[in-house]
Design a protein around this motif. Structure first.
Motif, PDB file in Angstrom:
ATOM      1  N   MET A  99      -6.694 -14.882   2.372  1.00 26.87           N
ATOM      2  CA  MET A  99      -6.161 -15.716   1.285  1.00 26.87           C
ATOM      3  C   MET A  99      -5.691 -17.059   1.842  1.00 26.87           C
ATOM      4  SD  MET A  99      -2.895 -15.058  -1.246  1.00 26.87           S
ATOM      5  CE  MET A  99      -3.655 -13.659  -2.075  1.00 26.87           C
ATOM      6  N   LEU A 100      -5.948 -18.111   1.089  1.00 24.93           N
ATOM      7  CA  LEU A 100      -5.480 -19.437   1.453  1.00 24.93           C
ATOM      8  C   LEU A 100      -3.959 -19.522   1.330  1.00 24.93           C
ATOM      9  CD1 LEU A 100      -5.976 -22.492   2.014  1.00 24.93           C
ATOM     10  CD2 LEU A 100      -6.212 -22.779  -0.463  1.00 24.93           C
ATOM     11  N   LYS A 101      -3.316 -20.032   2.372  1.00 25.73           N
ATOM     12  CA  LYS A 101      -1.883 -20.298   2.325  1.00 25.73           C
ATOM     13  C   LYS A 101      -1.641 -21.787   2.575  1.00 25.73           C
ATOM     14  CE  LYS A 101      -0.632 -16.002   1.753  1.00 25.73           C
ATOM     15  NZ  LYS A 101      -0.071 -15.537   0.467  1.00 25.73           N
ATOM     16  N   ILE A 102      -0.579 -22.304   1.980  1.00 25.59           N
ATOM     17  CA  ILE A 102      -0.175 -23.697   2.131  1.00 25.59           C
ATOM     18  C   ILE A 102       1.246 -23.702   2.656  1.00 25.59           C
ATOM     19  CG2 ILE A 102       0.099 -25.908   0.954  1.00 25.59           C
ATOM     20  CD1 ILE A 102      -1.432 -24.466  -1.450  1.00 25.59           C
ATOM     21  N   ILE A 103       1.516 -24.470   3.704  1.00 25.39           N
ATOM     22  CA  ILE A 103       2.895 -24.579   4.188  1.00 25.39           C
ATOM     23  C   ILE A 103       3.401 -25.995   3.966  1.00 25.39           C
ATOM     24  CG2 ILE A 103       2.857 -22.687   5.848  1.00 25.39           C
ATOM     25  CD1 ILE A 103       2.272 -24.735   8.057  1.00 25.39           C
ATOM     26  N   ILE A 104       4.651 -26.086   3.536  1.00 25.39           N
ATOM     27  CA  ILE A 104       5.311 -27.367   3.325  1.00 25.39           C
ATOM     28  C   ILE A 104       6.706 -27.319   3.938  1.00 25.39           C
ATOM     29  CG2 ILE A 104       4.029 -27.903   1.223  1.00 25.39           C
ATOM     30  CD1 ILE A 104       6.489 -27.081  -0.399  1.00 25.39           C
ATOM     31  N   SER A 105       7.298 -28.495   4.109  1.00 26.27           N
ATOM     32  CA  SER A 105       8.661 -28.594   4.623  1.00 26.27           C
ATOM     33  C   SER A 105       9.662 -28.436   3.481  1.00 26.27           C
ATOM     34  CB  SER A 105       8.871 -29.960   5.287  1.00 26.27           C
ATOM     35  OG  SER A 105       7.912 -30.203   6.287  1.00 26.27           O
TER      36      SER A 105
ATOM     37  N   TYR B 284       8.364 -29.086  11.202  1.00 25.39           N
ATOM     38  CA  TYR B 284       8.285 -27.733  10.653  1.00 25.39           C
ATOM     39  C   TYR B 284       6.985 -27.016  11.012  1.00 25.39           C
ATOM     40  CZ  TYR B 284      12.681 -28.302   8.317  1.00 25.39           C
ATOM     41  OH  TYR B 284      14.020 -28.476   8.095  1.00 25.39           O
ATOM     42  N   SER B 285       5.873 -27.738  11.029  1.00 21.71           N
ATOM     43  CA  SER B 285       4.611 -27.075  11.384  1.00 21.71           C
ATOM     44  C   SER B 285       4.645 -26.559  12.815  1.00 21.71           C
ATOM     45  CB  SER B 285       3.436 -28.030  11.197  1.00 21.71           C
ATOM     46  OG  SER B 285       3.554 -29.171  12.023  1.00 21.71           O
ATOM     47  N   LYS B 286       5.514 -27.164  13.639  1.00 19.40           N
ATOM     48  CA  LYS B 286       5.678 -26.723  15.028  1.00 19.40           C
ATOM     49  C   LYS B 286       6.191 -25.288  15.117  1.00 19.40           C
ATOM     50  CE  LYS B 286       8.159 -28.114  19.258  1.00 19.40           C
ATOM     51  NZ  LYS B 286       9.147 -29.076  19.808  1.00 19.40           N
ATOM     52  N   SER B 287       6.768 -24.786  14.043  1.00 16.19           N
ATOM     53  CA  SER B 287       7.278 -23.408  14.037  1.00 16.19           C
ATOM     54  C   SER B 287       6.185 -22.390  13.713  1.00 16.19           C
ATOM     55  CB  SER B 287       8.425 -23.267  13.025  1.00 16.19           C
ATOM     56  OG  SER B 287       7.952 -23.454  11.701  1.00 16.19           O
ATOM     57  N   VAL B 288       4.988 -22.870  13.353  1.00 18.92           N
ATOM     58  CA  VAL B 288       3.884 -21.976  12.989  1.00 18.92           C
ATOM     59  C   VAL B 288       2.628 -22.220  13.828  1.00 18.92           C
ATOM     60  CG1 VAL B 288       2.233 -21.384  11.148  1.00 18.92           C
ATOM     61  CG2 VAL B 288       4.657 -21.620  10.613  1.00 18.92           C
TER      62      VAL B 288
END
Length: 259
Positions: A1-7, A168-172
């Motif tokens: 499934m497509l996931k989207i991450i945001i701050s 924040y993307s640095k955490s994933v």
């Protein structure tokens, strides 16, 4: 499934009316631990940790000692009030858009780790890059480790669209595709900018606006494949294949467009 991450956003509020059923954050127990750690700190130490004005520190100190994550009542997507969230515009979401967001959208947080749109939150201040020492962890990146990435995978992620800031993307992202992983999860990071002397120039506020517009547009179009975001044309942005790579999509403002 497509996931989207945001701050997340620094500005938050309490929401008493909402069109969705509330859910519980996946890492509520860890948020409670962080909450207790912060409550034990002095106002002076918290002001230094937060790096904010005395007025904001006093407001957040009061909130810290007034609200508890156990009794949170505000859905995350509505509680955050920054520019990005204003352009997501969840207050006018249809039921279909709420369903899409709940399935695909995830908010990264230094305090909560990772949130679905309907997870309950309290107003808090804790950026992911904060140097908060907790037990054996010297900062929040080491505190969360690979837990946020593992939660995305557990939640069925097979593709990832990264609309989060670098902080924040640095955490994933560093945990996304370890060596010898049996399956590679494709990740596309979106860059929003404008041409300047042969380079792509990104502006913080414009990027936040564009990320919010992208989330809203994806929810309207029910985007299920990461590559389909190349059709995004809101606010005068256009996908530039000549500047993009397999892992990074570049969207530039067309001449005359203004955000």
């Amino acid at each position: 499934m497509l996931k989207i991450i945001i701050s997340p956003a620094k500005k938050m509020n309490l929401i008493e009316e909402y069109p969705c059923e509330l859910t519980t954050p996946a890492f509520l127990d860890r948020a409670l631990d962080l909450h207790e750690t912060l409550k034990e700190m002095s106002l002076a130490d918290l002001t230094a940790l937060w790096g904010c004005s005395d007025r904001l520190a006093a407001q957040n100190y009061e909130r810290l000692h007034t609200y508890s994550p156990e009794r949170a009542v505000s859905p995350a997507l509505l509680a955050y009030e920054g520019i990005q969230y204003q352009h997501i515009a969840p207050g006018v979401f249809t039921d279909a858009q709420w369903n899409y967001a709940n399935s695909h959208l995830r908010i990264l947080s230094g305090f909560y780790g990772i949130l679905t749109p309907t997870d309950t939150v309290i107003p808090y201040r804790l950026e992911m890059q904060a140097k908060l020492k907790t037990g054996k962890s010297s900062d929040l990146y080491s505190y969360w480790g690979n837990a946020l990435c593992k939660e995305l995978v557990r939640d069925g992620m097979t593709q990832l669209v990264n609309l989060a800031s670098g902080e924040y993307s640095k955490s994933v992202l560093p945990w996304l595709n370890p060596e010898n992983a049996p399956v590679r999860i494709p990740c596309i990071t979106c860059i929003f900018g404008e041409p300047a002397n042969g380079k792509v120039k990104m502006k913080g506020t414009q990027a936040k606006i564009a990320r919010g517009e992208m989330v809203r547009w994806m929810s309207e179009k029910n985007i299920e494949k990461a590559e389909d975001i190349r059709e995004f044309k809101e606010l005068g942005y256009r996908f530039r294949s000549d500047l993009s790579t397999q892992d990074e999509y570049v969207f530039l403002l067309t001449p005359g467009a203004a955000v």
